[in-house]
Design a protein around this motif. Sequence first.
Motif, PDB file in Angstrom:
ATOM      1  N   ALA A  19      -5.819   5.072   4.688  1.00  0.00           N
ATOM      2  CA  ALA A  19      -5.769   6.441   3.906  1.00  0.00           C
ATOM      3  C   ALA A  19      -4.629   7.366   4.714  1.00  0.00           C
ATOM      4  CB  ALA A  19      -7.227   7.006   3.898  1.00  0.00           C
ATOM      5  N   MET A  20      -3.933   6.687   5.597  1.00  0.00           N
ATOM      6  CA  MET A  20      -2.929   7.680   6.177  1.00  0.00           C
ATOM      7  C   MET A  20      -2.034   8.032   5.163  1.00  0.00           C
ATOM      8  SD  MET A  20      -2.509   6.133  10.226  1.00  0.00           S
ATOM      9  CE  MET A  20      -0.970   6.890  10.253  1.00  0.00           C
TER      10      MET A  20
ATOM     11  N   LYS B 288       2.848   4.244  -2.164  1.00  0.00           N
ATOM     12  CA  LYS B 288       1.598   3.790  -1.427  1.00  0.00           C
ATOM     13  C   LYS B 288       0.469   4.174  -2.010  1.00  0.00           C
ATOM     14  CE  LYS B 288      -0.939   4.568   2.788  1.00  0.00           C
ATOM     15  NZ  LYS B 288      -0.627   4.599   4.487  1.00  0.00           N
ATOM     16  N   ARG B 289       0.134   5.293  -2.633  1.00  0.00           N
ATOM     17  CA  ARG B 289      -0.975   5.557  -3.275  1.00  0.00           C
ATOM     18  C   ARG B 289      -1.257   5.086  -4.580  1.00  0.00           C
ATOM     19  NH1 ARG B 289       0.624  10.776  -0.993  1.00  0.00           N
ATOM     20  NH2 ARG B 289       1.533  11.295  -3.380  1.00  0.00           N
ATOM     21  N   GLN B 290      -0.103   4.655  -5.453  1.00  0.00           N
ATOM     22  CA  GLN B 290      -0.132   4.135  -6.687  1.00  0.00           C
ATOM     23  C   GLN B 290      -0.815   2.509  -6.144  1.00  0.00           C
ATOM     24  OE1 GLN B 290       3.393   3.950  -9.149  1.00  0.00           O
ATOM     25  NE2 GLN B 290       2.018   3.577 -11.000  1.00  0.00           N
ATOM     26  N   VAL B 291       0.008   1.990  -5.535  1.00  0.00           N
ATOM     27  CA  VAL B 291      -0.285   0.360  -5.263  1.00  0.00           C
ATOM     28  C   VAL B 291      -1.972   0.485  -4.696  1.00  0.00           C
ATOM     29  CG1 VAL B 291       0.096  -1.404  -3.729  1.00  0.00           C
ATOM     30  CG2 VAL B 291       1.862  -0.308  -4.686  1.00  0.00           C
ATOM     31  N   ASN B 292      -2.361   1.273  -3.678  1.00  0.00           N
ATOM     32  CA  ASN B 292      -3.786   1.341  -3.187  1.00  0.00           C
ATOM     33  C   ASN B 292      -4.625   1.719  -4.396  1.00  0.00           C
ATOM     34  OD1 ASN B 292      -2.603   0.899  -0.860  1.00  0.00           O
ATOM     35  ND2 ASN B 292      -3.057   2.907   0.181  1.00  0.00           N
ATOM     36  N   ALA B 293      -4.187   2.471  -5.276  1.00  0.00           N
ATOM     37  CA  ALA B 293      -5.164   2.899  -6.222  1.00  0.00           C
ATOM     38  C   ALA B 293      -5.333   1.650  -7.430  1.00  0.00           C
ATOM     39  CB  ALA B 293      -4.621   3.959  -7.277  1.00  0.00           C
ATOM     40  N   VAL B 294      -4.193   0.969  -7.508  1.00  0.00           N
ATOM     41  CA  VAL B 294      -4.359  -0.310  -8.356  1.00  0.00           C
ATOM     42  C   VAL B 294      -5.246  -1.402  -7.774  1.00  0.00           C
ATOM     43  CG1 VAL B 294      -3.108  -2.271  -9.567  1.00  0.00           C
ATOM     44  CG2 VAL B 294      -2.077   0.152  -9.572  1.00  0.00           C
ATOM     45  N   THR B 295      -4.927  -1.505  -6.295  1.00  0.00           N
ATOM     46  CA  THR B 295      -5.718  -2.765  -5.794  1.00  0.00           C
ATOM     47  C   THR B 295      -7.101  -2.154  -5.673  1.00  0.00           C
ATOM     48  OG1 THR B 295      -5.192  -1.799  -3.737  1.00  0.00           O
ATOM     49  CG2 THR B 295      -3.752  -3.750  -4.695  1.00  0.00           C
TER      50      THR B 295
ATOM     51  N   SER C 267      12.606   9.180   0.884  1.00  0.00           N
ATOM     52  CA  SER C 267      11.898  10.433   0.602  1.00  0.00           C
ATOM     53  C   SER C 267      10.517  10.301   0.832  1.00  0.00           C
ATOM     54  CB  SER C 267      12.207  10.956  -1.021  1.00  0.00           C
ATOM     55  OG  SER C 267      11.124  10.631  -1.926  1.00  0.00           O
ATOM     56  N   THR C 268      10.005  11.448   1.429  1.00  0.00           N
ATOM     57  CA  THR C 268       8.573  11.343   1.675  1.00  0.00           C
ATOM     58  C   THR C 268       7.565  11.305   0.228  1.00  0.00           C
ATOM     59  OG1 THR C 268       8.960  12.681   3.690  1.00  0.00           O
ATOM     60  CG2 THR C 268       6.744  12.572   2.781  1.00  0.00           C
ATOM     61  N   LEU C 269       8.518  11.988  -0.695  1.00  0.00           N
ATOM     62  CA  LEU C 269       7.589  12.074  -1.803  1.00  0.00           C
ATOM     63  C   LEU C 269       7.306  10.478  -2.605  1.00  0.00           C
ATOM     64  CD1 LEU C 269       6.106  13.464  -4.406  1.00  0.00           C
ATOM     65  CD2 LEU C 269       8.487  13.414  -5.216  1.00  0.00           C
ATOM     66  N   THR C 270       8.499   9.673  -2.547  1.00  0.00           N
ATOM     67  CA  THR C 270       8.381   8.510  -3.213  1.00  0.00           C
ATOM     68  C   THR C 270       7.769   7.542  -2.340  1.00  0.00           C
ATOM     69  OG1 THR C 270      10.554   8.195  -2.489  1.00  0.00           O
ATOM     70  CG2 THR C 270      10.640   8.875  -4.516  1.00  0.00           C
ATOM     71  N   LEU C 271       7.727   7.267  -1.228  1.00  0.00           N
ATOM     72  CA  LEU C 271       7.030   6.633  -0.337  1.00  0.00           C
ATOM     73  C   LEU C 271       5.700   6.824  -0.572  1.00  0.00           C
ATOM     74  CD1 LEU C 271       9.145   6.645   3.189  1.00  0.00           C
ATOM     75  CD2 LEU C 271       8.849   4.717   1.594  1.00  0.00           C
TER      76      LEU C 271
END
Length: 265
Positions: free
Chosen positions: A103-104, A219-226, A211-215
């Motif tokens: 979750a980092m 990450k959050r979107q891929v984690n949400a999908v999986t 950019s921090t925003l896009t990274l």
Amino acid sequence: METATEILQASTIAVTADGALGSITLSRPDKLNPLGTVTLDELVAAARWFDDRPAVKVVVVAGSGRAFSAGADLAAFVAAADGAGALREAADAGRRMAEAIEAMRAVTVARLHGHCVGGGVVLAAACDLRVAAEDTRFSIPEVDLGIPLAWGGIPRLVREIGPALTKELVMTCRPFGAAEAKAIGFLNRVVPEADLDAAVHELVGQLVNKSTLTLGGTKRQVNAVTDGMVGTTRSWNDADALVTAVHDPESQASAIAYLERVSRR
């Protein structure tokens, strides 16, 4: 403008932040970096420490000495267990660690070499990206030790390599190398050991310029999908299965037989 390196004080891991770069290094090389309750709690604290430093974009997770990690420190769990409640709390420490690392806010890159065993595989699976030396040896010996793979390891392996291979590797306990780990999708890159640091540095360099925003958003979107496909939050009761196995006679016999086989090698 130069940034000052920040250090989180810990007894079993080394944690630093320097501008956009961070590092977590398991630092008990004499024992091949075992994951005892103290180390697991310190990894949780490190994850939260980095989350308080939004300038950090990438954190490299590594092991010092000859190995990434020899896995769970079973002796430490037994020593920490004073009563049923304390035993379950100790058994649940690995789940809390894996969830905190995953979750980092920052992107995590696991730098793998030597042996990556059991709980070490779970820690690596909780990271976003994984780079390994060619001679890295993976193994998941928990079933041979008469205990289930806990800490949310099962859903994370299913997510990364699929259900059939997860069943095979966890139930047979057979070791596997970096080439196979790459072929089944567990690793992003495999390089000669001499090139490991350079490969990690190259990958980190490709990330920190984004950019921090896009990274973070990716990450959050891929984690949400999986997580919608293979949720890890259901692993809250892994500790109960682990505690049950510790007291199961057949599981205890399996552990004794395994340890006797190992001692004869």
